[in-house]
Scaffold this motif. Structure first.
Motif, short mmCIF file in Angstrom:
data_model
loop_
_atom_site.label_atom_id
_atom_site.label_comp_id
_atom_site.label_asym_id
_atom_site.label_seq_id
_atom_site.Cartn_x
_atom_site.Cartn_y
_atom_site.Cartn_z
N GLY A 1 -5.52 -11.33 -2.16
CA GLY A 1 -5.37 -10.19 -3.06
C GLY A 1 -6.13 -8.97 -2.56
O GLY A 1 -5.62 -7.85 -2.61
N GLY A 2 -7.34 -9.19 -2.05
CA GLY A 2 -8.14 -8.08 -1.52
C GLY A 2 -7.47 -7.42 -0.33
O GLY A 2 -7.42 -6.18 -0.24
N MET A 3 -6.95 -8.21 0.58
CA MET A 3 -6.26 -7.66 1.76
C MET A 3 -4.98 -6.94 1.36
O MET A 3 -4.61 -5.94 1.97
CB MET A 3 -5.96 -8.78 2.75
N SER A 4 -4.31 -7.45 0.34
CA SER A 4 -3.09 -6.79 -0.15
C SER A 4 -3.40 -5.40 -0.66
O SER A 4 -2.66 -4.45 -0.41
CB SER A 4 -2.46 -7.62 -1.27
N GLY A 5 -4.52 -5.28 -1.38
CA GLY A 5 -4.93 -3.99 -1.89
C GLY A 5 -5.24 -3.01 -0.78
O GLY A 5 -4.84 -1.83 -0.83
N ILE A 6 -5.93 -3.47 0.25
CA ILE A 6 -6.28 -2.61 1.38
C ILE A 6 -5.03 -2.13 2.12
O ILE A 6 -4.88 -0.95 2.43
CB ILE A 6 -7.23 -3.35 2.35
N VAL A 7 -4.11 -3.05 2.39
CA VAL A 7 -2.88 -2.69 3.10
C VAL A 7 -2.04 -1.70 2.28
O VAL A 7 -1.51 -0.72 2.83
CB VAL A 7 -2.04 -3.95 3.42
N SER A 8 -1.95 -1.93 0.98
CA SER A 8 -1.13 -1.05 0.14
C SER A 8 -1.70 0.37 0.11
O SER A 8 -0.96 1.34 0.15
CB SER A 8 -1.02 -1.61 -1.28
N TRP A 9 -3.02 0.50 0.07
CA TRP A 9 -3.63 1.83 0.07
C TRP A 9 -3.51 2.51 1.42
O TRP A 9 -3.24 3.71 1.50
CB TRP A 9 -5.11 1.73 -0.34
N LEU A 10 -3.69 1.76 2.49
CA LEU A 10 -3.56 2.35 3.82
C LEU A 10 -2.15 2.85 4.08
O LEU A 10 -1.96 3.84 4.79
CB LEU A 10 -3.95 1.31 4.89
N SER A 11 -1.17 2.18 3.50
CA SER A 11 0.23 2.52 3.79
C SER A 11 0.63 3.90 3.28
O SER A 11 1.49 4.56 3.86
CB SER A 11 1.17 1.46 3.19
N THR A 12 0.01 4.36 2.19
CA THR A 12 0.43 5.65 1.61
C THR A 12 -0.76 6.53 1.22
O THR A 12 -0.61 7.42 0.38
CB THR A 12 1.30 5.40 0.35
N TYR A 13 -1.91 6.31 1.82
CA TYR A 13 -3.10 7.04 1.39
C TYR A 13 -2.98 8.57 1.50
O TYR A 13 -3.44 9.28 0.60
CB TYR A 13 -4.35 6.57 2.14
N PRO A 14 -2.40 9.11 2.58
CA PRO A 14 -2.28 10.58 2.65
C PRO A 14 -1.59 11.19 1.43
O PRO A 14 -1.97 12.27 0.97
CB PRO A 14 -1.45 10.79 3.92
N MET A 15 -0.60 10.48 0.88
CA MET A 15 0.08 10.99 -0.30
C MET A 15 -0.83 10.96 -1.53
O MET A 15 -0.68 11.77 -2.44
CB MET A 15 1.36 10.17 -0.57
N ASP A 16 -1.79 10.04 -1.55
CA ASP A 16 -2.74 9.99 -2.65
C ASP A 16 -3.63 11.23 -2.65
O ASP A 16 -3.98 11.75 -3.71
CB ASP A 16 -3.60 8.73 -2.56
N VAL A 17 -4.00 11.69 -1.45
CA VAL A 17 -4.79 12.91 -1.33
C VAL A 17 -4.00 14.09 -1.90
O VAL A 17 -4.54 14.90 -2.66
CB VAL A 17 -5.18 13.18 0.13
N ILE A 18 -2.73 14.16 -1.53
CA ILE A 18 -1.88 15.25 -2.02
C ILE A 18 -1.73 15.17 -3.53
O ILE A 18 -1.80 16.19 -4.23
CB ILE A 18 -0.49 15.19 -1.33
N PHE B 1 -6.26 14.26 5.26
CA PHE B 1 -5.45 13.19 4.67
C PHE B 1 -6.16 11.84 4.66
O PHE B 1 -5.58 10.84 4.22
CB PHE B 1 -4.12 13.09 5.42
N THR B 2 -7.41 11.81 5.13
CA THR B 2 -8.21 10.58 5.07
C THR B 2 -9.43 10.78 4.17
O THR B 2 -10.29 9.91 4.10
CB THR B 2 -8.68 10.15 6.47
N ARG B 3 -9.49 11.91 3.49
CA ARG B 3 -10.62 12.20 2.60
C ARG B 3 -10.76 11.12 1.52
O ARG B 3 -9.81 10.82 0.83
CB ARG B 3 -10.42 13.55 1.91
N GLY B 4 -11.94 10.56 1.38
CA GLY B 4 -12.19 9.57 0.34
C GLY B 4 -11.66 8.19 0.64
O GLY B 4 -11.69 7.30 -0.23
N LEU B 5 -11.19 7.95 1.88
CA LEU B 5 -10.59 6.65 2.21
C LEU B 5 -11.61 5.52 2.13
O LEU B 5 -11.30 4.43 1.66
CB LEU B 5 -9.99 6.71 3.62
N THR B 6 -12.84 5.78 2.57
CA THR B 6 -13.87 4.74 2.55
C THR B 6 -14.12 4.23 1.14
O THR B 6 -14.14 3.02 0.90
CB THR B 6 -15.19 5.27 3.15
#
Length: 275
Positions: free
Chosen positions: A174-191, A225-230
């Protein structure tokens, strides 16, 4: 959110941990929980909707294949945007309110519900759904990768009901699923965050998604587009580990109860869809 939308010319925070320290120092520990009312109101419905739609869509598609897992997850992600977008709008506005103030001098919103009511009174339904398109673009593929990764991880780790290590395996998957899902579209989250925060100070900067992408890249480069990724990834692992493990164990328990009542052996669970 604060890292994603802060002014590049006058940044308040140098990074995740500096932001964390600054909020506690300037706004007390309660500052870390600004906007918590919105997720508490909406996440229950979102998770119920997501897992319900994903399971029913997968059954409608017939075969449990990786492609169908992705499609079912994407369908779930698209539908839950109806709740997710207003929820995150209120959360974003509440989190930005009183930045750097120990005792808020300017309090526009009393709570998340008050925030949504005032936005509706001022801007109507369009205001409540600010950032809907960017949320849809983010959530649809993100949830596809979310369920696909979980399916692949549980298959690879051999998650079976009688396994003594079933809980750690489910938590890791479950944890890895969450990480992969966020990495896949993170730039759009910033927008999305920038669009939903736009106009908070009375000044509107962006005319839409493309305008926001263009201006953000022009002013800050690709790193914007990587702001706040950590901080997002630090949150994503435990949250999604708990979510998936809880749902899976609960459904395994319910199915085993049904089977026991029918004098059948306990089920072997390979992935959440088989529940």
């Amino acid at each position: 959110v604060r890292l994603q939308v802060q002014n590049v010319e006058k940044p308040l925070y140098r990074g995740t941990f500096h932001c964390f320290q600054s909020i506690i120092k300037q706004e007390s520990a309660f500052g870390l929980y600004k906007g918590i009312g919105s997720p508490m109101m909406g996440l229950t419905f979102i998770n119920a909707l997501v897992f319900g739609v994903q399971g029913n869509t997968l059954r409608a598609l017939g075969k449990d294949t990786p492609l169908n897992q992705f499609l079912a997850g994407s369908a779930a992600g698209a539908i839950q945007c109806v709740i997710c977008c207003p929820m995150e709008l209120a959360k974003t506005r509440m989190q930005l309110q009183g930045t750097g103030e120990y005792k808020q001098k300017t309090k526009n919103y009393k709570n998340s519900l008050d925030c949504l009511i005032k936005i509706y009174q001022k801007e109507g339904l369009r205001g409540i759904n600010r950032g809907m398109v960017s949320t849809f673009i983010r959530e649809t593929p993100s949830f596809g990768f979310y369920f696909l990764t979980y399916d692949c991880m549980t298959r690879y780790l051999g998650c079976e009901a009688e396994d003594n290590y079933i809980i750690p395996k489910l938590l890791f998957s479950g944890g890895m699923s969450g990480i992969v899902s966020w990495l896949s579209t993170y730039p759009m989250d910033v927008i999305k965050s920038r669009l939903q925060a736009d106009g908070v100070g009375g000044v509107t900067q962006y005319n839409g998604i493309l305008d926001c992408v263009r201006k953000s890249y022009h002013e800050e480069g690709w790193r914007v587009f990587t702001r706040g990724l950590t901080s997002t990834l630090l949150r994503a692992f435990p949250v999604n580990a708990a979510t998936f493990a809880t749902v899976t164990v609960f459904l395994m328990y319910m199915k085993s109860e049904d089977n026991l009542s029918e004098c059948e052996p306990a089920p072997v669970i390979h992935q959440p869809s088989s529940l």
